[in-house]
Design a protein around this motif. Structure first.
Motif, PDB file in Angstrom:
ATOM      1  N   ASP A  65       0.924  -1.276  -0.066  1.00 12.14           N
ATOM      2  CA  ASP A  65       0.126  -0.137   0.009  1.00 12.14           C
ATOM      3  C   ASP A  65       0.857   1.237   0.047  1.00 12.14           C
ATOM      4  O   ASP A  65       1.843   1.498   0.733  1.00 12.14           O
ATOM      5  CB  ASP A  65      -0.802  -0.189   1.165  1.00 12.14           C
ATOM      6  CG  ASP A  65      -1.606   1.130   1.216  1.00 12.14           C
ATOM      7  OD1 ASP A  65      -1.445   2.261   0.895  1.00 12.14           O
ATOM      8  OD2 ASP A  65      -2.836   0.916   1.706  1.00 12.14           O
ATOM      9  N   TYR A  70       0.676   4.082   1.231  1.00 11.72           N
ATOM     10  CA  TYR A  70       0.629   4.856   2.352  1.00 11.72           C
ATOM     11  C   TYR A  70       1.492   4.287   3.439  1.00 11.72           C
ATOM     12  O   TYR A  70       2.412   5.009   3.846  1.00 11.72           O
ATOM     13  CB  TYR A  70      -0.806   4.683   2.999  1.00 11.72           C
ATOM     14  CG  TYR A  70      -0.839   5.200   4.307  1.00 11.72           C
ATOM     15  CD1 TYR A  70      -1.155   6.498   4.645  1.00 11.72           C
ATOM     16  CD2 TYR A  70      -0.710   4.466   5.617  1.00 11.72           C
ATOM     17  CE1 TYR A  70      -1.498   6.933   6.011  1.00 11.72           C
ATOM     18  CE2 TYR A  70      -0.803   4.966   6.836  1.00 11.72           C
ATOM     19  CZ  TYR A  70      -1.200   6.276   6.990  1.00 11.72           C
ATOM     20  OH  TYR A  70      -1.472   6.466   8.345  1.00 11.72           O
ATOM     21  N   ASN A  92      -5.924  12.633  11.665  1.00 11.22           N
ATOM     22  CA  ASN A  92      -6.948  12.376  10.644  1.00 11.22           C
ATOM     23  C   ASN A  92      -8.202  12.936  10.728  1.00 11.22           C
ATOM     24  O   ASN A  92      -8.938  13.239   9.683  1.00 11.22           O
ATOM     25  CB  ASN A  92      -7.129  10.630  10.870  1.00 11.22           C
ATOM     26  CG  ASN A  92      -5.987  10.101  10.484  1.00 11.22           C
ATOM     27  OD1 ASN A  92      -5.354  10.151   9.311  1.00 11.22           O
ATOM     28  ND2 ASN A  92      -5.422   9.111  11.151  1.00 11.22           N
ATOM     29  N   THR A 106      -8.618   4.773  11.862  1.00 18.94           N
ATOM     30  CA  THR A 106      -8.280   5.737  10.802  1.00 18.94           C
ATOM     31  C   THR A 106      -9.600   6.243   9.978  1.00 18.94           C
ATOM     32  O   THR A 106      -9.904   7.334   9.983  1.00 18.94           O
ATOM     33  CB  THR A 106      -7.051   5.303   9.828  1.00 18.94           C
ATOM     34  OG1 THR A 106      -5.972   5.056  10.581  1.00 18.94           O
ATOM     35  CG2 THR A 106      -7.144   6.362   8.504  1.00 18.94           C
ATOM     36  N   THR A 107     -10.287   5.308   9.754  1.00 17.07           N
ATOM     37  CA  THR A 107     -11.510   5.365   9.032  1.00 17.07           C
ATOM     38  C   THR A 107     -12.679   6.400   9.904  1.00 17.07           C
ATOM     39  O   THR A 107     -13.195   7.297   9.513  1.00 17.07           O
ATOM     40  CB  THR A 107     -12.486   3.995   8.739  1.00 17.07           C
ATOM     41  OG1 THR A 107     -11.473   3.403   7.738  1.00 17.07           O
ATOM     42  CG2 THR A 107     -13.510   4.319   8.096  1.00 17.07           C
ATOM     43  N   ARG A 146     -11.428   9.788  10.401  1.00 13.68           N
ATOM     44  CA  ARG A 146     -11.414  10.836   8.905  1.00 13.68           C
ATOM     45  C   ARG A 146     -12.995  11.115   8.635  1.00 13.68           C
ATOM     46  O   ARG A 146     -13.360  12.347   8.261  1.00 13.68           O
ATOM     47  CB  ARG A 146     -10.714  10.065   7.907  1.00 13.68           C
ATOM     48  CG  ARG A 146      -9.295  10.073   8.060  1.00 13.68           C
ATOM     49  CD  ARG A 146      -8.575   9.409   6.710  1.00 13.68           C
ATOM     50  NE  ARG A 146      -6.939   9.398   7.185  1.00 13.68           N
ATOM     51  CZ  ARG A 146      -6.301   8.826   6.062  1.00 13.68           C
ATOM     52  NH1 ARG A 146      -6.493   8.265   5.047  1.00 13.68           N
ATOM     53  NH2 ARG A 146      -4.767   8.945   6.539  1.00 13.68           N
ATOM     54  N   PHE A 196      -9.010  -0.212   1.521  1.00 17.66           N
ATOM     55  CA  PHE A 196      -8.657   0.912   1.247  1.00 17.66           C
ATOM     56  C   PHE A 196      -7.709   0.397   0.133  1.00 17.66           C
ATOM     57  O   PHE A 196      -6.444   0.655   0.272  1.00 17.66           O
ATOM     58  CB  PHE A 196      -7.758   1.136   2.482  1.00 17.66           C
ATOM     59  CG  PHE A 196      -8.079   2.171   3.397  1.00 17.66           C
ATOM     60  CD1 PHE A 196      -8.792   3.272   3.011  1.00 17.66           C
ATOM     61  CD2 PHE A 196      -7.966   1.846   4.974  1.00 17.66           C
ATOM     62  CE1 PHE A 196      -9.160   4.206   4.177  1.00 17.66           C
ATOM     63  CE2 PHE A 196      -8.411   2.918   5.628  1.00 17.66           C
ATOM     64  CZ  PHE A 196      -8.874   4.081   5.441  1.00 17.66           C
ATOM     65  N   ASN A 220      -8.772   7.774   1.284  1.00 13.86           N
ATOM     66  CA  ASN A 220      -7.496   7.460   0.901  1.00 13.86           C
ATOM     67  C   ASN A 220      -7.254   7.879  -0.687  1.00 13.86           C
ATOM     68  O   ASN A 220      -8.320   7.688  -1.180  1.00 13.86           O
ATOM     69  CB  ASN A 220      -6.702   6.208   1.418  1.00 13.86           C
ATOM     70  CG  ASN A 220      -7.023   5.085   0.487  1.00 13.86           C
ATOM     71  OD1 ASN A 220      -7.662   5.169  -0.117  1.00 13.86           O
ATOM     72  ND2 ASN A 220      -6.284   4.325   0.868  1.00 13.86           N
ATOM     73  N   ASP A 221      -6.147   7.920  -1.017  1.00 14.99           N
ATOM     74  CA  ASP A 221      -5.954   8.303  -2.444  1.00 14.99           C
ATOM     75  C   ASP A 221      -6.099   7.048  -3.365  1.00 14.99           C
ATOM     76  O   ASP A 221      -6.476   7.308  -4.538  1.00 14.99           O
ATOM     77  CB  ASP A 221      -4.479   8.822  -2.726  1.00 14.99           C
ATOM     78  CG  ASP A 221      -4.397  10.226  -2.123  1.00 14.99           C
ATOM     79  OD1 ASP A 221      -5.535  10.911  -1.946  1.00 14.99           O
ATOM     80  OD2 ASP A 221      -3.191  10.832  -1.946  1.00 14.99           O
ATOM     81  N   SER A 222      -5.810   5.781  -2.839  1.00 12.09           N
ATOM     82  CA  SER A 222      -6.062   4.673  -3.605  1.00 12.09           C
ATOM     83  C   SER A 222      -7.205   4.662  -4.190  1.00 12.09           C
ATOM     84  O   SER A 222      -7.610   4.140  -4.995  1.00 12.09           O
ATOM     85  CB  SER A 222      -5.340   3.595  -2.834  1.00 12.09           C
ATOM     86  OG  SER A 222      -4.050   3.536  -2.536  1.00 12.09           O
ATOM     87  N   ASP A 268      -3.947  11.742   1.871  1.00 10.62           N
ATOM     88  CA  ASP A 268      -2.710  11.242   2.087  1.00 10.62           C
ATOM     89  C   ASP A 268      -1.638  11.866   1.306  1.00 10.62           C
ATOM     90  O   ASP A 268      -0.553  12.103   1.508  1.00 10.62           O
ATOM     91  CB  ASP A 268      -2.565   9.711   1.818  1.00 10.62           C
ATOM     92  CG  ASP A 268      -3.274   8.919   2.936  1.00 10.62           C
ATOM     93  OD1 ASP A 268      -3.626   9.542   4.009  1.00 10.62           O
ATOM     94  OD2 ASP A 268      -3.718   7.565   2.794  1.00 10.62           O
ATOM     95  N   THR A 290      -6.479  16.608  -2.664  1.00 12.79           N
ATOM     96  CA  THR A 290      -6.211  15.492  -1.349  1.00 12.79           C
ATOM     97  C   THR A 290      -6.007  16.382  -0.103  1.00 12.79           C
ATOM     98  O   THR A 290      -5.626  17.541  -0.223  1.00 12.79           O
ATOM     99  CB  THR A 290      -5.248  14.494  -1.785  1.00 12.79           C
ATOM    100  OG1 THR A 290      -5.107  13.580  -0.949  1.00 12.79           O
ATOM    101  CG2 THR A 290      -3.831  15.399  -1.897  1.00 12.79           C
TER     102      THR A 290
END
Length: 340
Positions: free
Chosen positions: A72, A74, A167, A197-198, A201, A226, A252-254, A280, A294
């Protein structure tokens, strides 16, 4: 393959003397004797056993890093920082992928404890699961009681050194930016439900919605893995459940890259019809079309700080908690909503 006993016979000394010399024991040894033993080591091409050296030395040479998935982006960026500091300290880094499986993470703590690592860095998110959290905390406390050091990245219940990314404030920045652009129909691609984290955010996004006089309903928030595929699937669901959607915030960016692919496949212009923001600031964020807005976290720096805490010297007056600031980065994927 030569053994310790072979070296001792060749040098004409005891195996204990050979062990002291090759493990750099602080016990004094005559220089002539040291040279004789090292000559025998070279002549026989003796290779010391790493496990035996670990037991013989007073210090521990390896550090363990538990990540969710080093592939990943991140965690790849964070690991880069972790490894840089460990290398500067002459430490071997053992990287363990938990793949977001709490039981696997618990098993890795036991394994790293058994290998007498100098420190363990938990680089993955904490879990919204009280029993798992309590078990993990107990294992980490036991590890610390035997001389191991611990630092964590993110919000964990374990009381110790930590680097905490912002976050919740970062989620707020993403939501606030979209509302300020004039969006009111916003969908959210959240990560797995059980990760702190979820939770954090998403809490920031909800705070921004409330501040702007709106709320995020159940149909506006889709939980997903993610990764890119999770983001693409979640974006499709959001579009089906919210026909008037004008903006998507991915946590997240992915996932944001996956959402961008979904929108492109459906012929939806970004940002002309739907704006998109990630989280991220992965390197790929500037390479996609349009470049991705982002929330930036200093990921490599987070890794540097976490490993520095784990390996810090001197007396400890208590745990240190450092915060890593989030910063809004607006690029081409966000704009005002289309005129009705």
């Amino acid at each position: 393959m030569a053994t310790l006993a072979d070296v001792a016979r060749r040098a004409g000394v005891s195996t204990a003397t050979v062990s002291r010399i090759i493990n750099n024991s602080p016990k004094p040894v005559a220089e002539a004797l040291r040279e004789r033993v090292l000559a025998a080591v070279a002549e026989l091409q003796f290779v010391p056993n790493a496990n035996a050296q670990q037991l013989a030395r007073a210090d521990r040479t390896a550090v363990g890093v538990i990540v969710h998935d080093v592939s990943d982006p991140y965690f790849a960026e964070i690991t880069r920082g972790l490894q840089r500091v460990a290398t500067d300290h002459g430490r071997l880094v053992i990287i363990c992928n938990s793949y977001r499986d709490p039981e696997r993470e618990l098993a890795y703590v036991d394994l790293l404890h058994a290998h007498q690592t100098a420190a363990i860095v938990l680089a993955g998110s904490g879990y919204v699961d009280a029993p798992i959290t309590a078990r993990l905390d107990g294992k980490l406390r036991l590890y610390q009681s035997t001389g191991g050091r611990v630092s964590v990245i993110g919000r964990h219940e374990h009381a110790g050194d930590a680097v905490v990314p912002e976050n919740e404030p970062g989620g707020y920045l993403a939501g606030d930016a979209l509302y300020r652009l004039g969006h009111t129909a916003i969908g959210v691609i959240a990560g797995p439900r059980h990760l702190t984290t979820t939770t954090d955010r998403l809490a920031g996004l909800r705070r921004a919605a409330k501040e702007h006089g709106h709320r995020l309903g159940a149909k506006q928030v889709i939980y997903a893995d993610f990764d890119r595929n999770g983001g693409a699937a979640a974006a499709a669901t959001l579009l089906e459940q919210n026909p008037g959607l004008t903006a998507i915030a991915a946590l997240n960016d992915s996932m944001a890259v996956g959402a961008l692919a979904c929108l492109r496949e459906r012929g939806i212009d970004v940002p002309g019809q739907v704006s998109l923001i990630g989280f991220d600031d992965m390197p790929i964020s500037v390479d996609v079309t349009p470049p991705l807005s982002t929330v930036r976290l200093p990921l490599e720096e987070i890794g540097v700080r976490a490993m520095s805490l784990a390996l810090r010297d001197g007396d400890r007056d208590g745990p240190l908690v450092e915060h890593a600031a989030a910063k809004l980065v607006l690029r081409g994927s966000t704009a005002a909503p289309p005129a009705r």
